[in-house]
Write a protein that holds these residues in place. Structure first.
Motif, PDB file in Angstrom:
ATOM      1  N   ILE A 194       0.953  -1.192  -0.221  1.00 23.17           N
ATOM      2  CA  ILE A 194       0.004  -0.062   0.017  1.00 23.17           C
ATOM      3  C   ILE A 194       0.743   1.309  -0.220  1.00 23.17           C
ATOM      4  O   ILE A 194       0.610   2.140  -0.823  1.00 23.17           O
ATOM      5  CB  ILE A 194      -1.095   0.168   1.119  1.00 23.17           C
ATOM      6  CG1 ILE A 194      -2.059  -1.258   0.973  1.00 23.17           C
ATOM      7  CG2 ILE A 194      -1.540   1.447   1.363  1.00 23.17           C
ATOM      8  CD1 ILE A 194      -2.827  -1.435   2.324  1.00 23.17           C
ATOM      9  N   ALA A 195       2.023   1.228   0.780  1.00 24.11           N
ATOM     10  CA  ALA A 195       2.989   2.569   1.030  1.00 24.11           C
ATOM     11  C   ALA A 195       3.489   2.667  -0.477  1.00 24.11           C
ATOM     12  O   ALA A 195       3.519   3.862  -0.739  1.00 24.11           O
ATOM     13  CB  ALA A 195       3.770   2.268   2.000  1.00 24.11           C
ATOM     14  N   GLN A 196       4.065   1.804  -0.936  1.00 22.66           N
ATOM     15  CA  GLN A 196       4.640   1.817  -2.168  1.00 22.66           C
ATOM     16  C   GLN A 196       3.695   2.265  -3.441  1.00 22.66           C
ATOM     17  O   GLN A 196       4.113   3.253  -4.162  1.00 22.66           O
ATOM     18  CB  GLN A 196       5.055   0.486  -2.686  1.00 22.66           C
ATOM     19  CG  GLN A 196       6.401  -0.028  -2.041  1.00 22.66           C
ATOM     20  CD  GLN A 196       7.443   0.726  -2.531  1.00 22.66           C
ATOM     21  OE1 GLN A 196       7.677   1.667  -3.133  1.00 22.66           O
ATOM     22  NE2 GLN A 196       8.935   0.100  -1.979  1.00 22.66           N
ATOM     23  N   SER A 197       2.405   1.906  -3.455  1.00 20.95           N
ATOM     24  CA  SER A 197       1.299   2.304  -4.265  1.00 20.95           C
ATOM     25  C   SER A 197       1.151   3.801  -4.047  1.00 20.95           C
ATOM     26  O   SER A 197       1.142   4.438  -4.974  1.00 20.95           O
ATOM     27  CB  SER A 197       0.371   1.314  -4.268  1.00 20.95           C
ATOM     28  OG  SER A 197       0.529  -0.023  -4.475  1.00 20.95           O
ATOM     29  N   CYS A 198       1.048   4.310  -3.025  1.00 20.30           N
ATOM     30  CA  CYS A 198       0.863   5.508  -2.602  1.00 20.30           C
ATOM     31  C   CYS A 198       1.815   6.552  -2.774  1.00 20.30           C
ATOM     32  O   CYS A 198       1.879   7.697  -3.392  1.00 20.30           O
ATOM     33  CB  CYS A 198       0.318   5.588  -1.043  1.00 20.30           C
ATOM     34  SG  CYS A 198      -1.400   5.121  -0.695  1.00 20.30           S
ATOM     35  N   ARG A 199       3.233   6.052  -2.556  1.00 25.71           N
ATOM     36  CA  ARG A 199       4.225   6.838  -3.192  1.00 25.71           C
ATOM     37  C   ARG A 199       4.285   7.118  -4.572  1.00 25.71           C
ATOM     38  O   ARG A 199       4.779   8.085  -4.821  1.00 25.71           O
ATOM     39  CB  ARG A 199       5.522   6.259  -2.565  1.00 25.71           C
ATOM     40  CG  ARG A 199       6.050   6.423  -0.987  1.00 25.71           C
ATOM     41  CD  ARG A 199       7.277   5.780  -0.676  1.00 25.71           C
ATOM     42  NE  ARG A 199       7.334   5.665   0.784  1.00 25.71           N
ATOM     43  CZ  ARG A 199       7.207   4.463   1.373  1.00 25.71           C
ATOM     44  NH1 ARG A 199       7.176   3.382   0.796  1.00 25.71           N
ATOM     45  NH2 ARG A 199       7.137   4.422   2.679  1.00 25.71           N
ATOM     46  N   ALA A 200       4.126   6.046  -5.374  1.00 25.44           N
ATOM     47  CA  ALA A 200       4.116   5.931  -6.757  1.00 25.44           C
ATOM     48  C   ALA A 200       3.126   7.062  -7.276  1.00 25.44           C
ATOM     49  O   ALA A 200       3.534   7.846  -7.966  1.00 25.44           O
ATOM     50  CB  ALA A 200       3.813   4.672  -7.290  1.00 25.44           C
ATOM     51  N   LYS A 201       1.746   7.066  -6.582  1.00 26.88           N
ATOM     52  CA  LYS A 201       0.681   7.881  -6.862  1.00 26.88           C
ATOM     53  C   LYS A 201       1.104   9.316  -6.515  1.00 26.88           C
ATOM     54  O   LYS A 201       1.023  10.238  -7.200  1.00 26.88           O
ATOM     55  CB  LYS A 201      -0.655   7.605  -6.220  1.00 26.88           C
ATOM     56  CG  LYS A 201      -1.492   8.431  -7.061  1.00 26.88           C
ATOM     57  CD  LYS A 201      -2.874   7.666  -7.170  1.00 26.88           C
ATOM     58  CE  LYS A 201      -3.804   8.635  -7.724  1.00 26.88           C
ATOM     59  NZ  LYS A 201      -5.356   7.888  -8.032  1.00 26.88           N
ATOM     60  N   ALA A 202       1.604   9.702  -5.387  1.00 31.51           N
ATOM     61  CA  ALA A 202       1.796  10.775  -4.770  1.00 31.51           C
ATOM     62  C   ALA A 202       2.854  11.511  -5.812  1.00 31.51           C
ATOM     63  O   ALA A 202       2.735  12.813  -5.841  1.00 31.51           O
ATOM     64  CB  ALA A 202       2.224  11.009  -3.238  1.00 31.51           C
ATOM     65  N   ASP A 203       3.810  10.773  -5.903  1.00 30.08           N
ATOM     66  CA  ASP A 203       4.946  11.202  -6.852  1.00 30.08           C
ATOM     67  C   ASP A 203       4.442  11.929  -8.166  1.00 30.08           C
ATOM     68  O   ASP A 203       4.782  12.901  -8.642  1.00 30.08           O
ATOM     69  CB  ASP A 203       5.991  10.250  -7.253  1.00 30.08           C
ATOM     70  CG  ASP A 203       6.932   9.897  -6.061  1.00 30.08           C
ATOM     71  OD1 ASP A 203       6.852  10.575  -4.970  1.00 30.08           O
ATOM     72  OD2 ASP A 203       7.587   8.937  -6.067  1.00 30.08           O
ATOM     73  N   VAL A 204       3.387  11.103  -8.767  1.00 31.77           N
ATOM     74  CA  VAL A 204       2.888  11.434 -10.317  1.00 31.77           C
ATOM     75  C   VAL A 204       2.120  12.604  -9.903  1.00 31.77           C
ATOM     76  O   VAL A 204       2.023  13.745 -10.823  1.00 31.77           O
ATOM     77  CB  VAL A 204       1.977  10.305 -10.729  1.00 31.77           C
ATOM     78  CG1 VAL A 204       1.516  10.812 -12.080  1.00 31.77           C
ATOM     79  CG2 VAL A 204       3.053   9.282 -11.134  1.00 31.77           C
ATOM     80  N   VAL A 205       1.156  12.660  -8.919  1.00 31.86           N
ATOM     81  CA  VAL A 205       0.295  13.888  -8.701  1.00 31.86           C
ATOM     82  C   VAL A 205       1.116  14.956  -8.214  1.00 31.86           C
ATOM     83  O   VAL A 205       0.558  16.158  -8.842  1.00 31.86           O
ATOM     84  CB  VAL A 205      -0.794  13.445  -7.517  1.00 31.86           C
ATOM     85  CG1 VAL A 205      -1.454  14.806  -7.082  1.00 31.86           C
ATOM     86  CG2 VAL A 205      -1.585  12.247  -7.814  1.00 31.86           C
TER      87      VAL A 205
END
Length: 371
Positions: free
Chosen positions: A222-233
């Motif tokens: 979950i954390a890896q996914s959120c980091r990936a999305k936060a970076d793009v956003v």
């Protein structure tokens, strides 16, 4: 709160935190009291989440002296409608919530999208907090500010960008999800690896059973996914550039959802994304952009975790390829009639492909419907 993982979504004055950890529903009162001292709240949720978790949330809010008005809606994709939007907005006004009070989106992606949209337009904009209760919402839809409802003509065609003030992702609530719901959310987890994190996809191939079982591997995914999305956003908040990469699998997937009339007994969003990602890799191979081995690897992983990966995996009859193609052309990722797809050159090598030939897409759909 020290055991929660905290991820920052860097948007300047509108930056906010994602917290991921156990027991955050019960602790939400202290978080919200710190965020908005003195605010009253409305909790927008659905019948399923309310029956399992609403009491824990309202009790936690009460302990922090926060008044809460629940707005409980039917569960399912069909709730993302004009009628339910009106119900939520009118509920917020009837509760006499003021412009600086707080809307809590407490549910899966449907509730998060709908409540965030309602918060964005009620009283010309009210702040809101995302409290995602499904894996799909925790790793994808609760982060990034996309809110909206479906039109009869297509998915997510009505809405706005509205960033939350905070995201609280309680990993404990995922234990109450059905296996099907958890699998559907996992499709979005795998998506991040397939976009641009090939090492993460390899990690998932090895560790997906532990992610399903819970514990440290689940929190890590979950954390890896959120980091990936936060970076793009943070790079592309309004999807004018590479944020579109997050739509890997979604153009095909949204068309399939529309083709099933958003009937969740046949297809839920994450399942549509899973089939869509497999189709995107297969289509990339057909266009000689990527090796067929990559498409086979994606399909093998989706099959291993129990997700559908072919159009024929959807129960019931589907409209002909021409109708599916019509749904694709209604997608938000169409610009002046030119089709934009997220395609790939290999695992973790996705890219934005513009001006994809319509004839190629239609022929590809016909072939895959005939499987």
């Amino acid at each position: 709160m020290s055991d929660a993982v905290t991820i920052e979504v860097g948007l300047g004055a509108r930056a906010y935190q994602i917290r991921i950890g156990k027991g955050l529903v019960a602790k939400a009162g202290s978080e919200i009291a710190a965020l908005k001292p003195g605010a009253r709240t409305a909790i927008v949720t659905d019948e399923n989440v309310a029956s399992r978790h609403l009491e824990t949330l309202t009790q936690g809010l009460a302990e922090a002296s926060i008044a809460a008005t629940p707005i409980i809606l039917p569960a399912g994709e069909k709730t993302k409608s004009y009628a339910m939007l009106e119900r939520v907005v009118e509920g917020l006004i009837a509760a006499k919530l003021e412009r600086n009070d707080l809307v809590i989106a407490f549910g899966g992606g449907v509730i998060g999208d709908l409540a965030g949209f309602a918060a964005g337009i009620a009283r010309r904009g009210m702040p809101f907090v995302q409290m995602p209760t499904s894996l799909l919402a925790q790793v994808d839809s609760s982060v990034g500010g996309k809110t909206g409802i479906n039109s009869p003509q297509g998915k997510n065609l009505v809405g706005l960008f509205n960033q939350p003030k905070l995201v609280l992702a309680d990993t404990d609530v995922l234990d109450t999800l059905s296996l099907r719901e958890f699998r559907a959310g996992y499709a979005e987890v795998a998506k991040y690896g397939l976009i641009d994190r090939p090492d993460f996809f390899t990690w998932l191939e090895k560790n997906w059973r532990e992610v399903f079982a819970g514990g440290a591997a689940r929190t890590e995914a979950i954390a890896q996914s959120c980091r990936a999305k936060a970076d793009v956003v943070a790079r592309d908040e309004f999807e004018t550039g590479d944020r579109a990469l997050l739509n890997l699998g979604h153009t095909f997937g949204h068309a399939l959802e529309a083709a099933t009339a958003y009937d969740s007994s046949r297809l839920v969003h994450g399942e549509g994304v899973a089939i869509g990602m497999a189709l995107a890799h297969r289509f990339s191979s057909r266009l000689n952009l990527a090796s067929p081995d990559d498409a086979a690897r994606v399909e093998a992983h989706l099959q291993a975790v129990g997700l559908p990966y072919r159009i024929s995996d959807i129960p019931g009859s589907l409209p002909p390829a021409e109708k599916l193609f019509e749904y694709i052309t209604q997608d938000k990722k169409v610009t002046r009639g030119a089709l934009t797809f997220i395609l790939t050159r290999g695992i973790g090598q996705s890219f934005i492909a513009k001006d994809v030939p319509q004839s190629e897409v239609l022929a590809f759909l016909k072939d895959n419907l005939a499987e």
